[in-house]
Design an enzyme around this catalytic site. Structure first.
Site, PDB file in Angstrom:
ATOM      1  N   ASN A 219      15.482  -0.257  24.239  1.00 52.81           N
ATOM      2  CA  ASN A 219      14.059  -0.585  24.118  1.00 52.81           C
ATOM      3  C   ASN A 219      13.180   0.656  24.292  1.00 52.81           C
ATOM      4  O   ASN A 219      12.135   0.775  23.652  1.00 52.81           O
ATOM      5  CB  ASN A 219      13.665  -1.684  25.113  1.00 52.81           C
ATOM      6  N   ALA A 263       3.050   2.755  11.623  1.00 53.26           N
ATOM      7  CA  ALA A 263       1.959   3.101  12.526  1.00 53.26           C
ATOM      8  C   ALA A 263       0.960   1.952  12.556  1.00 53.26           C
ATOM      9  O   ALA A 263       0.840   1.191  11.603  1.00 53.26           O
ATOM     10  CB  ALA A 263       1.270   4.371  12.035  1.00 53.26           C
ATOM     11  N   CYS A 271       8.679  -7.652  26.135  1.00 50.39           N
ATOM     12  CA  CYS A 271       9.812  -6.766  26.445  1.00 50.39           C
ATOM     13  C   CYS A 271       9.458  -5.283  26.489  1.00 50.39           C
ATOM     14  O   CYS A 271       9.514  -4.667  27.548  1.00 50.39           O
ATOM     15  CB  CYS A 271      10.932  -6.981  25.438  1.00 50.39           C
TER      16      CYS A 271
HETATM   17  C1  UDX Z   1      12.267  -6.064  21.335  1.00 51.60           C
HETATM   18  C2  UDX Z   1      13.566  -5.407  20.837  1.00 51.60           C
HETATM   19  O1  UDX Z   1      13.437  -5.104  19.450  1.00 51.60           O
HETATM   20  C3  UDX Z   1      14.743  -6.328  21.072  1.00 51.60           C
HETATM   21  O2  UDX Z   1      15.939  -5.711  20.676  1.00 51.60           O
HETATM   22  C4  UDX Z   1      14.794  -6.675  22.563  1.00 51.60           C
HETATM   23  O3  UDX Z   1      15.842  -7.587  22.815  1.00 51.60           O
HETATM   24  C5  UDX Z   1      13.484  -7.286  23.020  1.00 51.60           C
HETATM   25  O4  UDX Z   1      12.395  -6.402  22.708  1.00 51.60           O
HETATM   26  P1  UDX Z   1      10.635  -7.934  20.366  1.00 51.60           P
HETATM   27  O5  UDX Z   1       9.854  -7.848  21.641  1.00 51.60           O
HETATM   28  O6  UDX Z   1      10.948  -9.294  19.809  1.00 51.60           O
HETATM   29  O7  UDX Z   1      12.049  -7.221  20.530  1.00 51.60           O
HETATM   30  O8  UDX Z   1       9.789  -7.146  19.277  1.00 51.60           O
HETATM   31  P2  UDX Z   1      10.020  -5.958  18.247  1.00 51.60           P
HETATM   32  O9  UDX Z   1      10.377  -6.487  16.928  1.00 51.60           O
HETATM   33  O10 UDX Z   1      10.886  -4.898  18.809  1.00 51.60           O
HETATM   34  O11 UDX Z   1       8.529  -5.414  18.134  1.00 51.60           O
HETATM   35  C6  UDX Z   1       7.861  -4.923  19.298  1.00 51.60           C
HETATM   36  C7  UDX Z   1       6.437  -4.505  19.003  1.00 51.60           C
HETATM   37  O12 UDX Z   1       6.432  -3.305  18.259  1.00 51.60           O
HETATM   38  C8  UDX Z   1       5.598  -5.503  18.218  1.00 51.60           C
HETATM   39  O13 UDX Z   1       4.321  -5.591  18.827  1.00 51.60           O
HETATM   40  C9  UDX Z   1       5.507  -4.879  16.834  1.00 51.60           C
HETATM   41  O14 UDX Z   1       4.338  -5.250  16.158  1.00 51.60           O
HETATM   42  C10 UDX Z   1       5.525  -3.403  17.173  1.00 51.60           C
HETATM   43  N1  UDX Z   1       6.017  -2.535  16.082  1.00 51.60           N
HETATM   44  C11 UDX Z   1       7.288  -2.675  15.624  1.00 51.60           C
HETATM   45  C12 UDX Z   1       5.184  -1.535  15.556  1.00 51.60           C
HETATM   46  O15 UDX Z   1       4.033  -1.381  15.977  1.00 51.60           O
HETATM   47  N2  UDX Z   1       5.676  -0.727  14.567  1.00 51.60           N
HETATM   48  C13 UDX Z   1       6.922  -0.845  14.074  1.00 51.60           C
HETATM   49  O16 UDX Z   1       7.295  -0.069  13.188  1.00 51.60           O
HETATM   50  C14 UDX Z   1       7.768  -1.855  14.618  1.00 51.60           C
END
Ligand code: UDX
Length: 446
Positions: A219, A263, A271
């Site tokens: 993470n 971005a 998480c």
């Molecule tokens: C995350 C991890 O991906 C997962 O493996 C773990 O078990 C729990 O935490 P999750 O919280 O469901 O999962 O969300 P994730 O898809 O990772 O996205 C996290 C945040 O990052 C979101 O707010 C998303 O909008 C943001 N994000 C993601 C970006 O701003 N840019 C990106 O390129 C990708």
């Protein structure tokens, strides 16, 4: 005979894990301390929006016509102790109030409640995200407090599911990590995960501390990747560059990869933010705070994005929000989820509201949760209604529905055709052609 499985804690992780275990063919008993949750799940209803989960639950929950009947729920630890050979602990570990560290009280109380009921050989498997060192402590607790003594063993098996893809990630994980201290525990977990292992999911067998660290390391890496591209967005804005093109170009390098380089207003959710903070706090306790000092910067780049979005919106409407109507598209922390925990979208909406803007929010699934957290914001039943009369439209969660919006139709209801894309997910040309002023974080103005 196949082991009987229990799942303690039926939130996101636990409810999905329980249903997935039933799908894999096991008899499963899920436990939660909340009787309302248990009642809901027993009736085949999932308390949150997660694609495919309700169908899977209904396919297996006992008492529904046509279900396999392999999945039941209870609030009784005694029943869990009697029933299970393998107990998965899936309770949450939120950030402590006013501190970076992780709140272990739910994990600790789950172990303390379960241990006295372990009267026969059992494997307890921790899935919650915990500070490194917790597993060793909890293994001792089991050995001391379980009537089965040394026959009550512990393993650590972190979970990597993403919200919105929870069912797929649980049934077809891209890796399975197990921290074990005995061959017996490894054998039992290989049996539990026999189907995904046979389908090709790699299995990494390790010790307790490594298993605990894998999760927070993964993470932290993801958070760092997002903050990296957001830092590039800041530089692009200063230099009149285009962060979307930059991400596309560096993403072609296989060592870098194109995923998680979007971005925007940054990461949120239950998480990433709390995990990087808890990891920093734990490294401090262990005497290596410097190793993770960079995560403070990752966190601060991320939090800056929200403020920056508010600034861009203020600039777009002429310098102040008083009396200004602002449409906010998106409230969930990411698409395909109704989760608003630490949602960047709601945070931006809230800040603008506090500065005098008249904010109207629309989200395809997270309206109820958003209303609970921010009851003073305005809410509309559709994107079109949220945009009606708006001086500026902010795109803050990249739902598919928003990508499919018709810029011409939306243009007819707003007061001003001004769009700020906080997720770099809409097509600038389409919107500009329909007469909109389109701006996005880290991209040139015109
Ligand atoms: C995350 C991890 O991906 C997962 O493996 C773990 O078990 C729990 O935490 P999750 O919280 O469901 O999962 O969300 P994730 O898809 O990772 O996205 C996290 C945040 O990052 C979101 O707010 C998303 O909008 C943001 N994000 C993601 C970006 O701003 N840019 C990106 O390129 C990708």
């Amino acid at each position: 005979m196949a082991p009987k499985i229990t799942v303690i804690g039926t939130g996101y992780l636990g409810a999905t894990h329980a249903a997935a275990m039933a799908e894999l063919g096991f008899e499963v008993l899920g436990l939660d301390i909340s009787p309302e949750k248990i009642e809901m799940l027993s009736a085949g209803n999932v308390p949150m929006y997660e694609p495919g989960l309700e169908e899977l639950l209904r396919k297996h929950v006992a008492g529904r016509p046509g279900s396999s009947g392999r999945l039941r729920f209870t609030t009784s630890y005694e029943e869990v102790g009697e029933f299970g050979d393998i107990h998965f602990v899936c309770v949450n570990t939120p950030q402590k109030h006013g501190e970076y560290a992780c709140d272990m009280s739910y994990v600790d109380s789950a172990f303390a409640s379960l241990a006295p009921h372990l009267r026969r050989p059992a494997l307890v498997v921790g899935k919650s995200t915990v500070p490194v060192g917790s597993a060793a402590r909890l293994a001792d607790l089991l050995a001391e407090q379980a009537p089965a003594g040394e026959d009550a063993e512990l393993a650590w098996n972190p979970e990597f599911l993403r919200e919105g893809f929870a069912v797929k990630d649980t049934l077809h994980p891209d890796r399975i990590v197990i921290g074990v201290t005995s061959e017996r525990a490894e054998k039992q977990l290989r049996e539990v995960y026999a189907t995904p292992i046979a389908e090709g999911s790699p299995l990494v067998v390790t010790d307790f501390p490594t298993a605990e660290l894998v999760k927070v390391a993964a993470n932290s890496f993801l958070a760092t990747k997002i903050s990296f591209i957001n830092a590039m967005a800041e530089v692009c804005e200063a230099a009149d560059g285009d962060v979307a093109k930059l991400a596309e170009a560096i993403g072609h390098d296989e060592r870098i990869g194109s995923k998680f380089l979007r971005a925007g207003i940054g990461f949120g959710g239950g998480c990433l933010p709390k995990d990087i903070r808890a990891f920093m706090a734990r490294a401090g306790e262990l005497g290596s705070p410097q190793a993770l000092a960079f995560l403070r910067e990752v966190d601060s780049v991320n939090m800056r994005r929200r403020g920056h979005m508010v600034e861009l919106a203020r600039e777009a409407v002429g310098g102040g929000f008083l009396g200004v109507r602002v449409a906010v598209l998106g409230a969930a922390f990411k698409p395909d989820s109704d989760d608003v925990r630490d949602s960047p979208a709601l945070n931006v909406a809230g800040q603008i509201h506090l500065q005098g803007g008249q904010v109207t929010v629309y989200d395809p699934k997270a309206m109820e949760n958003a209303r609970r957290v921010f009851p003073t914001l305005g809410y509309a039943p559709s994107a079109l209604e949220a945009a009606r009369g708006a001086d500026v439209v902010l795109h803050l969660t990249e739902w598919r529905e928003f990508r499919e919006l018709d810029p011409v139709a939306l243009g007819e209801v707003v007061a001003e055709r001004r769009l700020l894309d906080g997720r770099n997910a809409l097509d600038p040309d389409t919107w500009r052609e329909a007469g909109w002023t389109y701006r996005a974080l880290g991209r040139p103005r015109a």
